[in-house]
Design a protein around this motif. Structure first.
Motif, mmCIF file in Angstrom:
data_model
loop_
_atom_site.group_PDB
_atom_site.id
_atom_site.type_symbol
_atom_site.label_atom_id
_atom_site.label_comp_id
_atom_site.label_asym_id
_atom_site.label_seq_id
_atom_site.Cartn_x
_atom_site.Cartn_y
_atom_site.Cartn_z
ATOM 1 N N ALA A 85 0.880 -1.202 -0.021
ATOM 2 C CA ALA A 85 0.038 0.089 -0.065
ATOM 3 C C ALA A 85 0.829 1.241 -0.115
ATOM 4 O O ALA A 85 0.660 2.213 -0.856
ATOM 5 N N ARG A 86 1.981 1.383 0.736
ATOM 6 C CA ARG A 86 2.904 2.457 0.509
ATOM 7 C C ARG A 86 3.659 2.620 -0.646
ATOM 8 O O ARG A 86 3.579 3.702 -1.286
ATOM 9 N N LEU A 87 3.821 1.606 -1.271
ATOM 10 C CA LEU A 87 4.629 1.576 -2.607
ATOM 11 C C LEU A 87 3.426 2.107 -3.526
ATOM 12 O O LEU A 87 4.080 2.815 -4.602
ATOM 13 N N GLU A 88 2.330 1.687 -3.333
ATOM 14 C CA GLU A 88 1.120 2.044 -4.334
ATOM 15 C C GLU A 88 1.067 3.441 -4.409
ATOM 16 O O GLU A 88 0.959 4.246 -5.327
ATOM 17 N N GLU A 89 1.079 4.249 -3.082
ATOM 18 C CA GLU A 89 1.001 5.647 -2.939
ATOM 19 C C GLU A 89 2.152 6.258 -3.451
ATOM 20 O O GLU A 89 2.233 7.394 -4.074
ATOM 21 N N ARG A 90 3.173 5.556 -3.296
ATOM 22 C CA ARG A 90 4.611 6.309 -3.728
ATOM 23 C C ARG A 90 4.509 6.224 -5.121
ATOM 24 O O ARG A 90 4.898 7.280 -5.838
ATOM 25 N N ALA A 91 3.983 5.279 -5.771
ATOM 26 C CA ALA A 91 3.735 4.952 -7.254
ATOM 27 C C ALA A 91 3.086 5.907 -7.964
ATOM 28 O O ALA A 91 3.420 6.657 -9.015
ATOM 29 N N ARG A 92 1.969 6.387 -7.170
ATOM 30 C CA ARG A 92 1.102 7.518 -7.665
ATOM 31 C C ARG A 92 1.646 8.844 -7.568
ATOM 32 O O ARG A 92 1.526 9.655 -8.573
ATOM 33 N N GLU A 93 2.855 9.120 -6.622
ATOM 34 C CA GLU A 93 3.292 10.368 -6.592
ATOM 35 C C GLU A 93 4.236 10.279 -7.871
ATOM 36 O O GLU A 93 4.443 11.418 -8.491
ATOM 37 N N LEU A 94 5.053 9.326 -8.017
ATOM 38 C CA LEU A 94 6.100 9.301 -8.889
ATOM 39 C C LEU A 94 5.390 9.378 -10.379
ATOM 40 O O LEU A 94 6.054 9.909 -11.136
ATOM 41 N N PRO A 108 3.451 -1.119 -10.876
ATOM 42 C CA PRO A 108 2.972 -2.304 -9.915
ATOM 43 C C PRO A 108 3.899 -3.292 -9.970
ATOM 44 O O PRO A 108 4.571 -3.738 -8.981
ATOM 45 N N ALA A 109 4.634 -3.553 -11.095
ATOM 46 C CA ALA A 109 5.651 -4.713 -11.211
ATOM 47 C C ALA A 109 7.106 -4.239 -10.984
ATOM 48 O O ALA A 109 7.866 -4.880 -10.323
ATOM 49 N N GLU A 110 7.229 -2.902 -11.384
ATOM 50 C CA GLU A 110 8.602 -2.271 -11.275
ATOM 51 C C GLU A 110 8.985 -1.877 -9.886
ATOM 52 O O GLU A 110 10.305 -1.949 -9.613
ATOM 53 N N GLY A 113 6.802 -5.392 -7.664
ATOM 54 C CA GLY A 113 7.590 -6.837 -8.012
ATOM 55 C C GLY A 113 8.956 -6.858 -7.446
ATOM 56 O O GLY A 113 9.317 -7.713 -6.993
ATOM 57 N N GLN A 114 9.597 -5.922 -7.628
ATOM 58 C CA GLN A 114 10.969 -5.600 -7.355
ATOM 59 C C GLN A 114 11.041 -5.717 -5.791
ATOM 60 O O GLN A 114 12.008 -6.287 -5.355
ATOM 61 N N ALA A 115 10.220 -4.841 -5.032
ATOM 62 C CA ALA A 115 10.365 -5.247 -3.760
ATOM 63 C C ALA A 115 10.306 -6.297 -3.154
ATOM 64 O O ALA A 115 10.845 -7.007 -2.192
ATOM 65 N N LEU A 116 9.053 -7.102 -3.880
ATOM 66 C CA LEU A 116 9.006 -8.492 -3.450
ATOM 67 C C LEU A 116 10.202 -9.492 -3.799
ATOM 68 O O LEU A 116 10.214 -10.417 -3.144
ATOM 69 N N ARG A 117 10.705 -9.161 -4.849
ATOM 70 C CA ARG A 117 11.903 -9.839 -5.194
ATOM 71 C C ARG A 117 12.852 -9.662 -4.080
ATOM 72 O O ARG A 117 13.601 -10.734 -3.689
ATOM 73 N N HIS A 118 13.062 -8.518 -3.731
ATOM 74 C CA HIS A 118 14.225 -8.497 -2.521
ATOM 75 C C HIS A 118 13.741 -8.977 -1.384
ATOM 76 O O HIS A 118 14.576 -9.729 -0.528
ATOM 77 N N VAL A 119 12.616 -9.280 -0.973
ATOM 78 C CA VAL A 119 11.923 -9.966 0.152
ATOM 79 C C VAL A 119 12.241 -11.356 0.151
ATOM 80 O O VAL A 119 12.751 -11.992 0.914
ATOM 81 N N ASN A 120 12.061 -11.849 -1.300
ATOM 82 C CA ASN A 120 12.182 -13.278 -1.363
ATOM 83 C C ASN A 120 13.702 -13.711 -1.312
ATOM 84 O O ASN A 120 14.141 -14.589 -0.755
ATOM 85 N N SER A 121 14.645 -12.723 -1.664
ATOM 86 C CA SER A 121 16.278 -12.731 -1.730
ATOM 87 C C SER A 121 16.530 -12.725 -0.292
ATOM 88 O O SER A 121 17.234 -13.854 0.234
ATOM 89 N N ALA A 122 15.926 -11.864 0.586
ATOM 90 C CA ALA A 122 16.330 -11.982 1.838
ATOM 91 C C ALA A 122 15.647 -13.073 2.669
ATOM 92 O O ALA A 122 16.455 -13.482 3.437
ATOM 93 N N TYR A 123 14.706 -13.678 2.348
ATOM 94 C CA TYR A 123 14.212 -14.831 2.967
ATOM 95 C C TYR A 123 14.960 -16.026 2.539
ATOM 96 O O TYR A 123 15.389 -16.825 3.463
#
Lengths: 133, 140
Positions: A85-94, A108-110, A113-123
């Motif tokens: 939800a935070r990223l969604e808000e930030r995306a709208r600002e961008l 949404p993907a850029e 998706g990239q944020a969740l890719r980092h989460v998965n890497s950290a996992y």
């Protein structure tokens, strides 16, 4: 995508770096055998055409009576939803407040998706550390 | 409704906001009207499944008929749920106003977007019910 926008996306991900790292670690604490689920979360993010798609996916997993695994703990799910939800808000600002621009730039993907890719890497890293070499 | 294309972000965001609001209120109403406690949940899995199936196979008009039938039935199970469905189907829910305005502007019809909307609604109900139940079990 313009270079300036790419830089802003990268900066947003850096701002969220601690959260992304801690989400990966929390997921590993909950279930160190959830590679498929975490990978699926990343795929959903990287293929998302709206942020709601990602949030809805998390809610579906969390809302299942017999969840596919322990990783979809309520606290973890809420933290992922809050992040998206935070990223969604930030995306709208961008995107200058334009929903159409959010889609046109595939934010949404850029961003999601990239944020969740980092989460998965950290996992994956947290799991590997836990299990030792 | 296609989930792709220009406007989907706005569609989805407005639908999600409406759904979160509607389900939160319905759950509060369900809990406050259920102190004696028959049904634990706002809606059972089979009721949610029935809504999804009927919408996919017969369309929103038939779902409206079912909801009206169910809510008028004496001792109907899940009265708050069926009232909520009926209110949404008939577009009498004020939380839908902004979403429906955008739908209208985009050239889609309510019938076209209803499956997507109800898909989000069902997900939200399951999520909030699950959160509620897990919260209760943790408090015990």
């Amino acid at each position: 995508m313009a270079k300036e926008l790419r830089v802003k996306i990268a900066a947003t991900l850096v701002d969220e770096a601690k959260t992304l790292e801690s989400l990966g670690q929390e997921a590993a604490n909950l279930d160190d055998d959830a590679k498929t689920q975490m990978s699926k979360l990343e795929q959903i993010g990287l293929g998302a055409s709206s942020f709601t798609e990602i949030i809805s996916y998390v809610k579906r997993q969390s809302g299942r009576r017999q969840s596919g695994g322990n990783v979809w703990d309520l606290h973890f799910s809420r933290r992922v939803i809050d992040l998206v939800a935070r990223l969604e808000e930030r995306a709208r600002e961008l995107a200058g407040g334009s929903d159409e621009e959010v889609i046109r730039q595939r934010l949404p993907a850029e961003l999601g998706g990239q944020a969740l890719r980092h989460v998965n890497s950290a996992y994956l890293f947290a799991v590997r550390e836990r299990k030792g070499s | 409704m296609s989930s792709r294309g220009v406007g989907v972000e706005r569609f989805d965001r407005l639908a999600r906001e409406a759904v979160e609001d509607i389900v939160s209120r319905a759950l509060e109403q369900h809990v406050s009207g259920n102190s004696g406690g028959k049904a634990k949940e706002l809606a059972s899995d089979s009721q949610l499944h029935r809504v999804t199936n009927l919408l996919e196979q017969e369309g929103v008009a038939e779902l409206g008929k079912l909801a009206n039938h169910q809510k008028d039935k004496e001792k109907a199970s899940a009265p708050v749920f069926w009232e909520m469905v009926s209110t949404i189907v008939d577009c009498r829910e004020s939380a839908l106003d902004e979403f429906l305005r955008v739908v209208d502007q985009s050239g889609y019809t309510w019938e076209q977007v209803a499956p997507r909307f109800f898909s989000l609604l069902v997900t939200e109900i399951k999520y909030q019910q699950s959160a509620d139940l897990r919260g209760k079990s943790r408090r015990r």
